[in-house]
Design a protein around this motif. Structure first.
Motif, PDB file in Angstrom:
ATOM      1  N   ARG A 145       2.482 -10.968 -16.403  1.00 39.06           N
ATOM      2  CA  ARG A 145       1.661  -9.814 -16.818  1.00 39.06           C
ATOM      3  C   ARG A 145       0.210 -10.239 -17.026  1.00 39.06           C
ATOM      4  N   ASN A 146      -0.254 -11.140 -16.195  1.00 41.65           N
ATOM      5  CA  ASN A 146      -1.614 -11.660 -16.282  1.00 41.65           C
ATOM      6  C   ASN A 146      -2.530 -10.822 -15.384  1.00 41.65           C
ATOM      7  N   PHE A 147      -3.057  -9.735 -15.948  1.00 40.00           N
ATOM      8  CA  PHE A 147      -3.874  -8.827 -15.158  1.00 40.00           C
ATOM      9  C   PHE A 147      -5.229  -9.443 -14.799  1.00 40.00           C
ATOM     10  N   THR A 148      -5.711 -10.358 -15.613  1.00 39.15           N
ATOM     11  CA  THR A 148      -6.980 -11.025 -15.300  1.00 39.15           C
ATOM     12  C   THR A 148      -6.861 -11.832 -14.019  1.00 39.15           C
ATOM     13  N   ALA A 149      -5.777 -12.595 -13.919  1.00 37.77           N
ATOM     14  CA  ALA A 149      -5.544 -13.370 -12.696  1.00 37.77           C
ATOM     15  C   ALA A 149      -5.311 -12.452 -11.501  1.00 37.77           C
ATOM     16  N   MET A 150      -4.618 -11.352 -11.738  1.00 37.81           N
ATOM     17  CA  MET A 150      -4.340 -10.408 -10.650  1.00 37.81           C
ATOM     18  C   MET A 150      -5.608  -9.777 -10.108  1.00 37.81           C
ATOM     19  N   SER A 151      -6.527  -9.441 -11.004  1.00 40.75           N
ATOM     20  CA  SER A 151      -7.740  -8.743 -10.579  1.00 40.75           C
ATOM     21  C   SER A 151      -8.537  -9.564  -9.576  1.00 40.75           C
ATOM     22  N   ALA A 152      -8.446 -10.896  -9.666  1.00 45.32           N
ATOM     23  CA  ALA A 152      -9.176 -11.764  -8.737  1.00 45.32           C
ATOM     24  C   ALA A 152      -8.581 -11.722  -7.336  1.00 45.32           C
ATOM     25  N   LEU A 153      -7.363 -11.177  -7.217  1.00 49.61           N
ATOM     26  CA  LEU A 153      -6.686 -11.123  -5.923  1.00 49.61           C
ATOM     27  C   LEU A 153      -6.930  -9.805  -5.197  1.00 49.61           C
ATOM     28  N   ILE A 154      -7.538  -8.829  -5.900  1.00 44.29           N
ATOM     29  CA  ILE A 154      -7.658  -7.473  -5.388  1.00 44.29           C
ATOM     30  C   ILE A 154      -9.082  -7.200  -4.907  1.00 44.29           C
ATOM     31  N   GLU A 155      -9.212  -6.712  -3.695  1.00 50.78           N
ATOM     32  CA  GLU A 155     -10.516  -6.328  -3.162  1.00 50.78           C
ATOM     33  C   GLU A 155     -11.044  -5.099  -3.900  1.00 50.78           C
ATOM     34  N   GLU A 156     -12.334  -5.046  -4.112  1.00 49.47           N
ATOM     35  CA  GLU A 156     -12.934  -3.885  -4.768  1.00 49.47           C
ATOM     36  C   GLU A 156     -12.659  -2.629  -3.953  1.00 49.47           C
ATOM     37  N   GLY A 157     -12.172  -1.591  -4.632  1.00 46.39           N
ATOM     38  CA  GLY A 157     -11.854  -0.338  -3.947  1.00 46.39           C
ATOM     39  C   GLY A 157     -10.528  -0.343  -3.214  1.00 46.39           C
ATOM     40  N   ALA A 158      -9.687  -1.367  -3.468  1.00 45.03           N
ATOM     41  CA  ALA A 158      -8.378  -1.447  -2.808  1.00 45.03           C
ATOM     42  C   ALA A 158      -7.526  -0.231  -3.169  1.00 45.03           C
ATOM     43  N   ILE A 159      -6.694   0.189  -2.229  1.00 44.24           N
ATOM     44  CA  ILE A 159      -5.893   1.409  -2.378  1.00 44.24           C
ATOM     45  C   ILE A 159      -4.434   1.086  -2.676  1.00 44.24           C
ATOM     46  N   TYR A 160      -3.897   1.725  -3.709  1.00 44.85           N
ATOM     47  CA  TYR A 160      -2.467   1.640  -4.025  1.00 44.85           C
ATOM     48  C   TYR A 160      -1.886   3.037  -3.866  1.00 44.85           C
ATOM     49  N   SER A 161      -0.911   3.194  -2.981  1.00 41.87           N
ATOM     50  CA  SER A 161      -0.334   4.511  -2.684  1.00 41.87           C
ATOM     51  C   SER A 161       1.090   4.598  -3.191  1.00 41.87           C
ATOM     52  N   GLN A 162       1.297   5.427  -4.213  1.00 40.77           N
ATOM     53  CA  GLN A 162       2.643   5.691  -4.720  1.00 40.77           C
ATOM     54  C   GLN A 162       3.134   7.027  -4.189  1.00 40.77           C
ATOM     55  N   ALA A 163       4.431   7.135  -3.913  1.00 42.75           N
ATOM     56  CA  ALA A 163       5.005   8.363  -3.364  1.00 42.75           C
ATOM     57  C   ALA A 163       4.703   9.548  -4.272  1.00 42.75           C
ATOM     58  N   ALA A 164       4.314  10.660  -3.660  1.00 41.45           N
ATOM     59  CA  ALA A 164       3.903  11.842  -4.424  1.00 41.45           C
ATOM     60  C   ALA A 164       5.023  12.394  -5.302  1.00 41.45           C
ATOM     61  N   GLY A 165       6.285  12.166  -4.912  1.00 42.96           N
ATOM     62  CA  GLY A 165       7.404  12.710  -5.672  1.00 42.96           C
ATOM     63  C   GLY A 165       7.672  12.017  -6.987  1.00 42.96           C
ATOM     64  N   LEU A 166       7.066  10.858  -7.217  1.00 42.44           N
ATOM     65  CA  LEU A 166       7.279  10.120  -8.460  1.00 42.44           C
ATOM     66  C   LEU A 166       6.380  10.667  -9.565  1.00 42.44           C
ATOM     67  N   PRO A 167       6.806  10.564 -10.825  1.00 37.63           N
ATOM     68  CA  PRO A 167       5.987  11.094 -11.929  1.00 37.63           C
ATOM     69  C   PRO A 167       4.646  10.378 -12.070  1.00 37.63           C
ATOM     70  N   TYR A 168       4.515   9.217 -11.481  1.00 36.92           N
ATOM     71  CA  TYR A 168       3.238   8.506 -11.481  1.00 36.92           C
ATOM     72  C   TYR A 168       2.707   8.374 -10.052  1.00 36.92           C
ATOM     73  N   GLY A 169       3.130   9.308  -9.176  1.00 36.91           N
ATOM     74  CA  GLY A 169       2.740   9.264  -7.780  1.00 36.91           C
ATOM     75  C   GLY A 169       1.266   9.569  -7.579  1.00 36.91           C
ATOM     76  N   GLY A 170       0.736   9.154  -6.437  1.00 35.81           N
ATOM     77  CA  GLY A 170      -0.649   9.429  -6.108  1.00 35.81           C
ATOM     78  C   GLY A 170      -1.323   8.229  -5.474  1.00 35.81           C
ATOM     79  N   THR A 171      -2.605   8.378  -5.197  1.00 35.48           N
ATOM     80  CA  THR A 171      -3.404   7.311  -4.604  1.00 35.48           C
ATOM     81  C   THR A 171      -4.373   6.777  -5.646  1.00 35.48           C
ATOM     82  N   TYR A 172      -4.360   5.475  -5.845  1.00 36.34           N
ATOM     83  CA  TYR A 172      -5.183   4.829  -6.873  1.00 36.34           C
ATOM     84  C   TYR A 172      -6.154   3.867  -6.189  1.00 36.34           C
ATOM     85  N   LYS A 173      -7.424   4.017  -6.516  1.00 38.08           N
ATOM     86  CA  LYS A 173      -8.466   3.220  -5.860  1.00 38.08           C
ATOM     87  C   LYS A 173      -9.109   2.269  -6.858  1.00 38.08           C
TER      88      LYS A 173
END
Length: 283
Positions: free
Chosen positions: A167-195
């Motif tokens: 659960r080391n989000f600081t280390a994770m953030s260094a692996l993610i490109e700025e503006g990277a897209i995470y797409s969750q299925a719309a049918g899920l209660p937390y579904g959607g596109t996260y940038k």
């Protein structure tokens, strides 16, 4: 009287066997599809069990529709023209069927093995198939270690470790490109596109409101170097916070990478609808 009961019992058994046979018919045809070498003949078979929105996904492809499935199989036989495909017993549960398979060469040498999961629509057609490859069969240990040493594998492995274990989000953030897209299925209660990673963390927090998660089966890694893509397959064990029920769900996650950073993530649940209903169900 006993004779009457026995006859009724036989009718009941015949009914159960008939139901199972009916559900297996599209899978029988699907296996014939993979055994057919002629593209035109194969496509005709595909159309009898495959819809325009039916999907097929494995480490080599993620496609929709009959023509696309036919193309996948054409490409398979270009690589393995003499392949012999065998399959094991089928496990049927509701509208789901699963089975193990192996691919042998002309000298009966094992090329790869795996397990397929199919969802049927109840009308003699296949709506979805997800294929998992057995890495212990498909790749040697040295090949697996070699793959894990590649930059893209390292990045995804570090991301997975940070999200699900440390659960080391600081280390994770260094692996993610700025503006990277995470797409969750719309049918899920937390579904959607996260940038962007800040939005990703909000999605993680929102999803945690619905379930507690354990990793039931560690991920298997696959990669297409030409596309800068890594795919991981794993199984989660979830406990819904509303109902207290538990559910095992196979998942694949597709990662796009560029210059050693993740630019997009798209998870695929084996059954998104079932997972969404599970999260929303009450005691």
């Amino acid at each position: 009287m006993r004779k009457i009961y026995f006859v009724c019992f036989l009718f009941m058994l015949n009914g159960l066997f008939a139901q199972k046979k009916d559900k297996l018919n599209p899978i029988v045809v699907y296996e014939k599809v993979w055994l057919e070498h002629n593209s035109d003949t194969r496509l005709k078979l595909i159309k009898t069990i495959w819809l325009d929105d039916s999907t097929f996904e494995d480490p080599s492809a993620s496609i929709k529709g009959g023509v696309a499935l036919n193309n996948v199989i054409n490409e398979f036989y270009k690589k393995f023209p003499d392949a012999v495909i065998t399959s094991g017993p089928k496990v049927v549960k509701d509208n789901y069927v699963s089975w193990d398979w192996k691919i042998l060469d002309s000298k009966n040498k094992l090329i790869m093995g795996g397990r397929d999961f199919a969802r049927l629509n109840g009308k003699g057609q296949v709506s979805k198939i997800i294929g998992f490859w057995d890495s212990e069969v498909t790749l040697s240990e040295s090949e697996i270690l070699k793959n894990l040493e590649t930059d893209n594998f390292k990045v995804v492995a570090q991301y997975y470790e940070g999200l699900f274990k440390t659960r080391n989000f600081t280390a994770m953030s260094a692996l993610i490109e700025e503006g990277a897209i995470y797409s969750q299925a719309a049918g899920l209660p937390y579904g959607g596109t996260y940038k962007g990673f800040d939005e990703w963390t909000k999605m993680y927090a929102k999803s945690s409101e619905f379930f507690d998660l354990e990793i039931e089966k560690e991920p298997v890694y696959f990669s297409d170097v030409t596309k800068n893509e890594v795919i991981i397959y794993f199984t989660i064990k979830c406990k819904a916070k509303k109902s207290g029920k538990t559910l095992l769900m196979p998942i694949s996650e597709h990662f796009d990478l560029k210059n050693g950073k993740i630019t997009a993530v798209k998870p695929f649940y084996f059954d998104t609808k079932q997972f969404a209903e599970f999260l929303k169900s009450k005691r």
